[in-house]
Design a protein around this motif. Structure first.
Motif, PDB file in Angstrom:
ATOM      1  N   MET A   1       0.725  -1.121  -0.167  1.00 36.39           N
ATOM      2  CA  MET A   1      -0.326  -0.034   0.270  1.00 36.39           C
ATOM      3  C   MET A   1       0.926   1.060   0.150  1.00 36.39           C
ATOM      4  O   MET A   1       0.721   2.147  -0.707  1.00 36.39           O
ATOM      5  CB  MET A   1      -1.087   0.057   1.339  1.00 36.39           C
ATOM      6  CG  MET A   1      -1.865   1.167   1.019  1.00 36.39           C
ATOM      7  SD  MET A   1      -3.598   0.656   0.015  1.00 36.39           S
ATOM      8  CE  MET A   1      -4.653   2.606   0.741  1.00 36.39           C
ATOM      9  N   LEU A   2       1.955   1.252   0.664  1.00 36.17           N
ATOM     10  CA  LEU A   2       2.552   2.139   1.078  1.00 36.17           C
ATOM     11  C   LEU A   2       3.577   2.429  -0.643  1.00 36.17           C
ATOM     12  O   LEU A   2       3.759   3.801  -0.998  1.00 36.17           O
ATOM     13  CB  LEU A   2       3.548   2.037   2.339  1.00 36.17           C
ATOM     14  CG  LEU A   2       4.954   3.421   2.896  1.00 36.17           C
ATOM     15  CD1 LEU A   2       4.203   4.648   2.755  1.00 36.17           C
ATOM     16  CD2 LEU A   2       5.991   2.819   3.626  1.00 36.17           C
ATOM     17  N   LEU A   3       3.447   1.626  -1.337  1.00 38.81           N
ATOM     18  CA  LEU A   3       4.867   1.696  -2.542  1.00 38.81           C
ATOM     19  C   LEU A   3       3.963   2.327  -3.097  1.00 38.81           C
ATOM     20  O   LEU A   3       4.362   3.255  -4.021  1.00 38.81           O
ATOM     21  CB  LEU A   3       5.378   0.503  -3.228  1.00 38.81           C
ATOM     22  CG  LEU A   3       5.797   0.014  -4.036  1.00 38.81           C
ATOM     23  CD1 LEU A   3       7.712   0.863  -4.121  1.00 38.81           C
ATOM     24  CD2 LEU A   3       5.981  -1.248  -4.211  1.00 38.81           C
ATOM     25  N   VAL A   4       2.941   1.847  -3.019  1.00 38.07           N
ATOM     26  CA  VAL A   4       1.411   2.423  -4.680  1.00 38.07           C
ATOM     27  C   VAL A   4       1.376   4.021  -4.220  1.00 38.07           C
ATOM     28  O   VAL A   4       1.050   4.401  -5.551  1.00 38.07           O
ATOM     29  CB  VAL A   4       0.046   1.853  -4.778  1.00 38.07           C
ATOM     30  CG1 VAL A   4      -0.724   2.299  -5.201  1.00 38.07           C
ATOM     31  CG2 VAL A   4       0.490  -0.114  -5.116  1.00 38.07           C
ATOM     32  N   LEU A   5       0.716   4.599  -2.637  1.00 37.49           N
ATOM     33  CA  LEU A   5       1.438   5.607  -2.436  1.00 37.49           C
ATOM     34  C   LEU A   5       2.627   6.436  -2.998  1.00 37.49           C
ATOM     35  O   LEU A   5       2.166   7.777  -3.806  1.00 37.49           O
ATOM     36  CB  LEU A   5       1.100   5.777  -1.127  1.00 37.49           C
ATOM     37  CG  LEU A   5      -0.653   5.675  -0.800  1.00 37.49           C
ATOM     38  CD1 LEU A   5      -1.196   5.460   0.876  1.00 37.49           C
ATOM     39  CD2 LEU A   5      -1.880   6.254  -1.395  1.00 37.49           C
ATOM     40  N   LEU A   6       3.198   5.494  -2.615  1.00 42.53           N
ATOM     41  CA  LEU A   6       4.769   6.411  -2.876  1.00 42.53           C
ATOM     42  C   LEU A   6       5.042   7.106  -4.841  1.00 42.53           C
ATOM     43  O   LEU A   6       5.351   7.333  -4.452  1.00 42.53           O
ATOM     44  CB  LEU A   6       6.009   5.872  -2.063  1.00 42.53           C
ATOM     45  CG  LEU A   6       7.586   6.396  -2.442  1.00 42.53           C
ATOM     46  CD1 LEU A   6       6.920   8.003  -2.111  1.00 42.53           C
ATOM     47  CD2 LEU A   6       8.247   5.864  -2.291  1.00 42.53           C
ATOM     48  N   LEU A   7       4.417   5.543  -5.200  1.00 39.71           N
ATOM     49  CA  LEU A   7       4.804   5.747  -6.811  1.00 39.71           C
ATOM     50  C   LEU A   7       3.321   6.995  -7.545  1.00 39.71           C
ATOM     51  O   LEU A   7       3.524   7.499  -8.423  1.00 39.71           O
ATOM     52  CB  LEU A   7       3.908   4.453  -7.376  1.00 39.71           C
ATOM     53  CG  LEU A   7       4.435   4.175  -8.625  1.00 39.71           C
ATOM     54  CD1 LEU A   7       5.844   4.535  -9.411  1.00 39.71           C
ATOM     55  CD2 LEU A   7       4.039   2.386  -9.263  1.00 39.71           C
ATOM     56  N   ALA A   8       2.445   7.373  -6.745  1.00 40.80           N
ATOM     57  CA  ALA A   8       1.555   7.446  -7.010  1.00 40.80           C
ATOM     58  C   ALA A   8       2.266   9.462  -6.924  1.00 40.80           C
ATOM     59  O   ALA A   8       2.049  10.388  -7.874  1.00 40.80           O
ATOM     60  CB  ALA A   8       0.001   7.940  -6.296  1.00 40.80           C
ATOM     61  N   LEU A   9       2.550   9.360  -6.198  1.00 43.44           N
ATOM     62  CA  LEU A   9       3.581  10.843  -5.269  1.00 43.44           C
ATOM     63  C   LEU A   9       3.943  11.455  -6.444  1.00 43.44           C
ATOM     64  O   LEU A   9       4.495  12.075  -7.164  1.00 43.44           O
ATOM     65  CB  LEU A   9       3.611  10.840  -3.864  1.00 43.44           C
ATOM     66  CG  LEU A   9       4.049  12.090  -3.271  1.00 43.44           C
ATOM     67  CD1 LEU A   9       2.882  13.139  -3.631  1.00 43.44           C
ATOM     68  CD2 LEU A   9       4.669  12.064  -2.254  1.00 43.44           C
ATOM     69  N   ILE A  10       4.869  10.094  -6.914  1.00 46.14           N
ATOM     70  CA  ILE A  10       6.100  10.102  -8.065  1.00 46.14           C
ATOM     71  C   ILE A  10       5.768  10.775  -8.971  1.00 46.14           C
ATOM     72  O   ILE A  10       6.118  11.810  -9.345  1.00 46.14           O
ATOM     73  CB  ILE A  10       7.070   8.970  -7.545  1.00 46.14           C
ATOM     74  CG1 ILE A  10       8.047   9.197  -6.760  1.00 46.14           C
ATOM     75  CG2 ILE A  10       7.748   8.935  -9.035  1.00 46.14           C
ATOM     76  CD1 ILE A  10       8.497   7.887  -6.179  1.00 46.14           C
ATOM     77  N   LEU A  11       5.027  10.120  -9.469  1.00 45.07           N
ATOM     78  CA  LEU A  11       4.094  10.138 -10.516  1.00 45.07           C
ATOM     79  C   LEU A  11       3.386  11.424 -11.242  1.00 45.07           C
ATOM     80  O   LEU A  11       3.463  12.487 -12.134  1.00 45.07           O
ATOM     81  CB  LEU A  11       3.280   9.064 -11.351  1.00 45.07           C
ATOM     82  CG  LEU A  11       3.935   7.893 -11.187  1.00 45.07           C
ATOM     83  CD1 LEU A  11       2.612   7.166 -12.013  1.00 45.07           C
ATOM     84  CD2 LEU A  11       4.261   7.778 -13.124  1.00 45.07           C
TER      85      LEU A  11
END
Length: 53
Positions: free
Chosen positions: A1-11
């Motif tokens: 879940m944290l990885l998905v949020l981090l990826l969304a933030l980067i994108l």
């Protein structure tokens, strides 16, 4: 879940940066075109360069 949020933030950050760069590029292009349109006249009646390169 944290990885998905981090990826969304980067994108989202990359998308915002690219949009900002597009606006900067458009503004620079407009200034460049205006510089050709309103060049000062140099000595001898020739059109001078408006930049100092």
């Amino acid at each position: 879940m944290l990885l998905v949020l981090l990826l969304a933030l980067i994108l989202f950050g990359a998308g915002f940066a690219l949009k900002a760069l597009w606006w900067i590029a458009v503004i620079v292009l407009i200034v460049w075109i205006l510089g050709f349109a309103i060049r000062p006249t140099a000595s001898g009646g020739k059109r001078g360069r408006w930049y100092r390169w």
